[in-house]
Design a protein around this motif. Structure first.
Motif, PDB file in Angstrom:
ATOM      1  N   ILE A 168      34.638  45.998  60.475  1.00 30.53           N
ATOM      2  CA  ILE A 168      35.442  45.206  59.708  1.00 30.53           C
ATOM      3  C   ILE A 168      34.038  44.374  58.768  1.00 30.53           C
ATOM      4  O   ILE A 168      34.325  44.153  57.741  1.00 30.53           O
ATOM      5  N   LEU A 169      32.980  44.168  59.532  1.00 32.42           N
ATOM      6  CA  LEU A 169      31.923  43.432  58.906  1.00 32.42           C
ATOM      7  C   LEU A 169      31.292  44.249  57.662  1.00 32.42           C
ATOM      8  O   LEU A 169      30.922  43.981  56.662  1.00 32.42           O
ATOM      9  N   GLY A 170      31.207  45.723  58.033  1.00 31.49           N
ATOM     10  CA  GLY A 170      30.740  46.265  56.804  1.00 31.49           C
ATOM     11  C   GLY A 170      31.581  46.528  55.557  1.00 31.49           C
ATOM     12  O   GLY A 170      30.995  46.581  54.506  1.00 31.49           O
ATOM     13  N   LEU A 171      32.884  46.540  56.118  1.00 36.22           N
ATOM     14  CA  LEU A 171      34.023  46.540  54.776  1.00 36.22           C
ATOM     15  C   LEU A 171      33.862  45.351  53.887  1.00 36.22           C
ATOM     16  O   LEU A 171      33.998  45.177  52.976  1.00 36.22           O
ATOM     17  N   VAL A 172      33.622  44.193  54.692  1.00 36.00           N
ATOM     18  CA  VAL A 172      33.502  42.640  54.157  1.00 36.00           C
ATOM     19  C   VAL A 172      32.280  42.670  53.311  1.00 36.00           C
ATOM     20  O   VAL A 172      32.220  42.250  52.114  1.00 36.00           O
ATOM     21  N   MET A 173      31.125  42.895  53.773  1.00 38.71           N
ATOM     22  CA  MET A 173      29.874  42.611  53.504  1.00 38.71           C
ATOM     23  C   MET A 173      29.681  43.141  52.032  1.00 38.71           C
ATOM     24  O   MET A 173      28.917  42.820  51.424  1.00 38.71           O
ATOM     25  N   VAL A 174      30.071  44.569  52.005  1.00 33.87           N
ATOM     26  CA  VAL A 174      29.695  45.321  50.894  1.00 33.87           C
ATOM     27  C   VAL A 174      30.442  44.746  49.546  1.00 33.87           C
ATOM     28  O   VAL A 174      30.095  45.164  48.571  1.00 33.87           O
ATOM     29  N   GLU A 175      31.666  44.067  49.738  1.00 33.69           N
ATOM     30  CA  GLU A 175      32.292  43.549  48.655  1.00 33.69           C
ATOM     31  C   GLU A 175      31.942  42.055  48.196  1.00 33.69           C
ATOM     32  O   GLU A 175      32.395  41.773  47.417  1.00 33.69           O
ATOM     33  N   LEU A 176      31.136  41.478  49.018  1.00 40.01           N
ATOM     34  CA  LEU A 176      30.682  40.214  48.553  1.00 40.01           C
ATOM     35  C   LEU A 176      29.401  40.292  47.742  1.00 40.01           C
ATOM     36  O   LEU A 176      28.719  41.092  47.304  1.00 40.01           O
ATOM     37  N   PRO A 177      29.458  39.161  46.763  1.00 38.84           N
ATOM     38  CA  PRO A 177      28.514  38.992  45.623  1.00 38.84           C
ATOM     39  C   PRO A 177      27.015  38.809  46.464  1.00 38.84           C
ATOM     40  O   PRO A 177      27.130  38.255  47.516  1.00 38.84           O
TER      41      PRO A 177
ATOM     42  N   TRP B 222      23.000  40.805  60.387  1.00 34.69           N
ATOM     43  CA  TRP B 222      23.819  40.928  61.650  1.00 34.69           C
ATOM     44  C   TRP B 222      24.414  42.460  62.085  1.00 34.69           C
ATOM     45  O   TRP B 222      24.252  42.967  62.896  1.00 34.69           O
ATOM     46  N   HIS B 223      24.668  42.977  60.654  1.00 39.44           N
ATOM     47  CA  HIS B 223      25.403  44.533  60.815  1.00 39.44           C
ATOM     48  C   HIS B 223      23.998  45.378  61.272  1.00 39.44           C
ATOM     49  O   HIS B 223      24.545  46.212  62.244  1.00 39.44           O
ATOM     50  N   LYS B 224      22.995  45.363  60.916  1.00 42.24           N
ATOM     51  CA  LYS B 224      21.938  46.085  61.387  1.00 42.24           C
ATOM     52  C   LYS B 224      21.577  45.907  62.653  1.00 42.24           C
ATOM     53  O   LYS B 224      21.314  46.775  63.402  1.00 42.24           O
ATOM     54  N   GLU B 225      21.480  44.625  62.920  1.00 39.75           N
ATOM     55  CA  GLU B 225      20.977  44.056  64.483  1.00 39.75           C
ATOM     56  C   GLU B 225      22.103  44.853  65.496  1.00 39.75           C
ATOM     57  O   GLU B 225      21.816  45.477  66.432  1.00 39.75           O
ATOM     58  N   TYR B 226      23.361  44.391  65.224  1.00 30.69           N
ATOM     59  CA  TYR B 226      24.283  45.097  65.941  1.00 30.69           C
ATOM     60  C   TYR B 226      24.450  46.579  65.995  1.00 30.69           C
ATOM     61  O   TYR B 226      24.729  47.487  67.000  1.00 30.69           O
ATOM     62  N   GLY B 227      23.923  47.242  64.753  1.00 32.30           N
ATOM     63  CA  GLY B 227      24.128  48.618  64.749  1.00 32.30           C
ATOM     64  C   GLY B 227      22.954  49.033  65.666  1.00 32.30           C
ATOM     65  O   GLY B 227      23.227  50.297  66.451  1.00 32.30           O
ATOM     66  N   MET B 228      21.749  48.433  65.923  1.00 36.54           N
ATOM     67  CA  MET B 228      20.774  48.895  66.841  1.00 36.54           C
ATOM     68  C   MET B 228      21.209  48.698  68.127  1.00 36.54           C
ATOM     69  O   MET B 228      20.853  49.498  69.055  1.00 36.54           O
ATOM     70  N   LEU B 229      22.011  47.644  68.353  1.00 33.87           N
ATOM     71  CA  LEU B 229      22.542  47.419  69.720  1.00 33.87           C
ATOM     72  C   LEU B 229      23.382  48.487  70.184  1.00 33.87           C
ATOM     73  O   LEU B 229      23.409  49.034  71.320  1.00 33.87           O
ATOM     74  N   ILE B 230      24.240  49.099  69.016  1.00 34.18           N
ATOM     75  CA  ILE B 230      25.010  49.960  69.383  1.00 34.18           C
ATOM     76  C   ILE B 230      24.364  51.542  69.854  1.00 34.18           C
ATOM     77  O   ILE B 230      24.601  52.123  70.717  1.00 34.18           O
ATOM     78  N   LEU B 231      23.177  51.589  69.169  1.00 37.24           N
ATOM     79  CA  LEU B 231      22.459  52.794  69.424  1.00 37.24           C
ATOM     80  C   LEU B 231      21.788  52.561  70.741  1.00 37.24           C
ATOM     81  O   LEU B 231      21.763  53.692  71.473  1.00 37.24           O
ATOM     82  N   MET B 232      21.387  51.690  71.280  1.00 37.10           N
ATOM     83  CA  MET B 232      20.840  51.340  72.559  1.00 37.10           C
ATOM     84  C   MET B 232      21.920  51.521  73.600  1.00 37.10           C
ATOM     85  O   MET B 232      21.820  52.034  74.736  1.00 37.10           O
TER      86      MET B 232
END
Length: 179
Positions: free
Chosen positions: A30-39, A50-60
């Motif tokens: 959801i965050l990824g779909l929303v953030m790419v549409e924002l100016p 946040w997307h990158k930080e939580y992405g690294m959490l997912i990897l761990m």
């Protein structure tokens, strides 16, 4: 409640990994779909961080989850299932694990190609995986997006199959991950 899995149901640790990562992954999509549409602006940059930080959490977490999975028994699929449903179940689970690794790694590579650092909640900055390159960034952007679409498809297949088993077969596939 058992900590470890049994032949009949999943233990509390497996359930916490399953449901916790499901919530994080749904939030990330959801965050990824929303953030790419924002100016471009402060809000967009904050959401990307946040997307990158939580992405690294997912990897761990997926690394820990796989270690837990390999150190436990896995409740078998019901014997009444045809071979193709068992194959589909194993394929979707394999796809989930692959995507839970590939999505964060492709995002990390994408950030590296864009020349943007990846921080883990401000605790440390991860090293770049590739050198900055605009053509590579564009390629990785497409790869990352398509991997996310595959994750969405796998999610709907997984949830659909669990609900089908619960309401049609009336077996315990869903219950053993809930109770």
């Amino acid at each position: 409640m058992e900590w470890k899995n049994t032949l009949n149901r999943y233990g509390i640790i497996a359930k916490l990994f399953h449901w916790g990562m499901a919530i994080i992954l749904i939030g990330m999509v959801i965050l990824g779909l929303v953030m790419v549409e924002l100016p471009f602006g402060v809000q967009k940059l904050k959401l990307y961080r946040w997307h990158k930080e939580y992405g690294m959490l997912i990897l761990m977490l997926v690394t820990l989850r796989l270690a837990w999975r390999f150190s436990n028994i896995i409740p078998p699929l019901p014997s009444h299932l045809p071979w193709w449903q068992k194959w589909a179940a194993y394929s979707v689970h394999f796809a989930f694990y692959l995507l839970m690794f590939c999505l964060p790694l492709s995002g990390w590579m994408l950030s590296s190609a864009a020349g943007l650092p990846v921080s883990f909640f401000g605790l440390f900055v991860l090293p770049d995986l590739v050198t900055a390159s605009e053509p590579l960034r564009l390629t990785l952007t497409l790869i990352h997006a398509w991997l996310a679409y595959f994750l969405i498809a796998a999610f709907f297949a997984h949830v659909g199959a669990a609900l089908f088993h619960h309401f049609y077969y009336k077996d315990d596939i869903l219950r053993r991950m809930i109770k």
